[in-house]
Design a protein around this motif. Structure first.
Motif, short mmCIF file in Angstrom:
data_model
loop_
_atom_site.label_atom_id
_atom_site.label_comp_id
_atom_site.label_asym_id
_atom_site.label_seq_id
_atom_site.Cartn_x
_atom_site.Cartn_y
_atom_site.Cartn_z
N VAL A 1 -2.81 8.27 -14.06
CA VAL A 1 -2.22 7.19 -13.26
C VAL A 1 -2.32 5.86 -14.01
N ARG A 2 -1.28 5.08 -13.87
CA ARG A 2 -1.28 3.67 -14.29
C ARG A 2 -0.75 2.90 -13.10
N LYS A 3 -1.55 1.95 -12.62
CA LYS A 3 -1.12 1.17 -11.45
C LYS A 3 -1.49 -0.29 -11.64
N TYR A 4 -0.66 -1.16 -11.06
CA TYR A 4 -1.03 -2.56 -10.89
C TYR A 4 -1.79 -2.65 -9.58
N ASP B 1 -4.87 14.21 7.10
CA ASP B 1 -4.06 14.90 6.09
C ASP B 1 -3.99 14.10 4.80
N PRO B 2 -3.84 14.79 3.66
CA PRO B 2 -3.71 14.11 2.37
C PRO B 2 -2.42 13.29 2.29
N ILE B 3 -2.48 12.23 1.50
CA ILE B 3 -1.33 11.37 1.24
C ILE B 3 -1.03 11.48 -0.24
N HIS B 4 0.17 11.93 -0.57
CA HIS B 4 0.58 12.14 -1.96
C HIS B 4 1.29 10.88 -2.46
N LEU B 5 0.84 10.37 -3.62
CA LEU B 5 1.38 9.13 -4.17
C LEU B 5 1.80 9.36 -5.61
N LYS B 6 2.94 8.76 -5.97
CA LYS B 6 3.49 8.97 -7.32
C LYS B 6 4.10 7.68 -7.84
N ALA B 7 4.52 7.72 -9.11
CA ALA B 7 5.15 6.56 -9.74
C ALA B 7 6.26 6.03 -8.84
N GLY B 8 6.28 4.72 -8.67
CA GLY B 8 7.27 4.06 -7.82
C GLY B 8 6.75 3.70 -6.45
N ASP B 9 5.65 4.35 -6.03
CA ASP B 9 5.07 4.05 -4.71
C ASP B 9 4.29 2.74 -4.75
N LYS B 10 4.40 1.99 -3.66
CA LYS B 10 3.62 0.78 -3.45
C LYS B 10 2.93 0.95 -2.11
N PHE B 11 1.63 0.59 -2.04
CA PHE B 11 0.90 0.83 -0.81
C PHE B 11 -0.30 -0.09 -0.71
N GLU C 1 -15.22 4.59 -0.68
CA GLU C 1 -15.40 3.80 0.54
C GLU C 1 -14.95 2.38 0.22
N TYR C 2 -13.87 1.95 0.85
CA TYR C 2 -13.32 0.62 0.57
C TYR C 2 -13.96 -0.44 1.44
N THR C 3 -14.41 -1.51 0.80
CA THR C 3 -14.94 -2.67 1.52
C THR C 3 -14.00 -3.86 1.38
N LYS C 4 -12.97 -3.71 0.51
CA LYS C 4 -11.97 -4.76 0.31
C LYS C 4 -10.58 -4.19 0.52
N TRP C 5 -9.64 -5.08 0.74
CA TRP C 5 -8.23 -4.76 0.84
C TRP C 5 -7.68 -4.57 -0.57
N GLU C 6 -6.80 -3.56 -0.77
CA GLU C 6 -6.19 -3.36 -2.09
C GLU C 6 -4.70 -3.09 -1.96
N TYR C 7 -3.91 -3.78 -2.78
CA TYR C 7 -2.48 -3.51 -2.95
C TYR C 7 -2.33 -2.72 -4.24
N CYS C 8 -1.54 -1.65 -4.22
CA CYS C 8 -1.31 -0.82 -5.40
C CYS C 8 0.19 -0.65 -5.64
N ASP C 9 0.57 -0.70 -6.89
CA ASP C 9 1.95 -0.46 -7.32
C ASP C 9 1.86 0.57 -8.45
N PHE C 10 2.16 1.84 -8.12
CA PHE C 10 2.04 2.91 -9.11
C PHE C 10 3.18 2.83 -10.12
N GLN C 11 2.82 2.79 -11.39
CA GLN C 11 3.79 2.77 -12.48
C GLN C 11 3.99 4.16 -13.08
N GLU C 12 2.92 4.94 -13.13
CA GLU C 12 2.97 6.29 -13.72
C GLU C 12 1.97 7.18 -12.98
N GLY C 13 2.24 8.48 -13.02
CA GLY C 13 1.26 9.46 -12.56
C GLY C 13 1.43 9.93 -11.14
#
Length: 114
Positions: free
Chosen positions: A107-110, A81-91, A59-71
């Motif tokens: 997973v490794r993400k910034y 519906d599910p959302i599939h995320l992989k290395a290279g995705d930013k969301f 349950e998110y109470t804050k805004w988050e930016y993600c930059d997937f590096q691996e995984g």
């Protein structure tokens, strides 16, 4: 007066192991946070998150930016519906997101929480 610019190459993050507070639903996931920046009030955080396979209810109470590096992972909003995320995705994940976060491959993400 605090610094108005933080140069991340000058930071020395200490690993924080298994600090995830979300409810585990499956697997035996383990996390490592390398927080490079935390604001004085603790409201803004930036760093790297590494996680082994497993699944949580979130349950998110804050805004988050993600930059997937691996995984690879699957985020499933409640009732959608599910959302599939992989290395290279930013969301972005907005406050109010509820659902599951499943790490399928480590997973490794910034990230930036604000």
């Amino acid at each position: 007066m605090s610094n108005l610019i933080t140069i991340l190459r000058d930071t020395h993050p200490l690993p924080v192991v298994d600090a995830c507070k979300w409810e585990k639903l499956a697997g035996d996931p383990h996390t490592v946070n390398l927080n490079c920046y935390t604001s004085a009030d603790g409201e803004k955080i930036m760093g790297t998150w590494i996680c082994t396979p497993g699944k949580w209810y979130v349950e998110y109470t804050k805004w988050e930016y993600c930059d997937f590096q691996e995984g690879y992972c699957v985020l499933t909003p409640e009732g959608k519906d599910p959302i599939h995320l992989k290395a290279g995705d930013k969301f972005i994940i907005e406050p109010g997101f509820k659902g599951t976060w499943e790490v399928v491959e480590t997973v490794r993400k910034y990230f930036v929480f604000a």
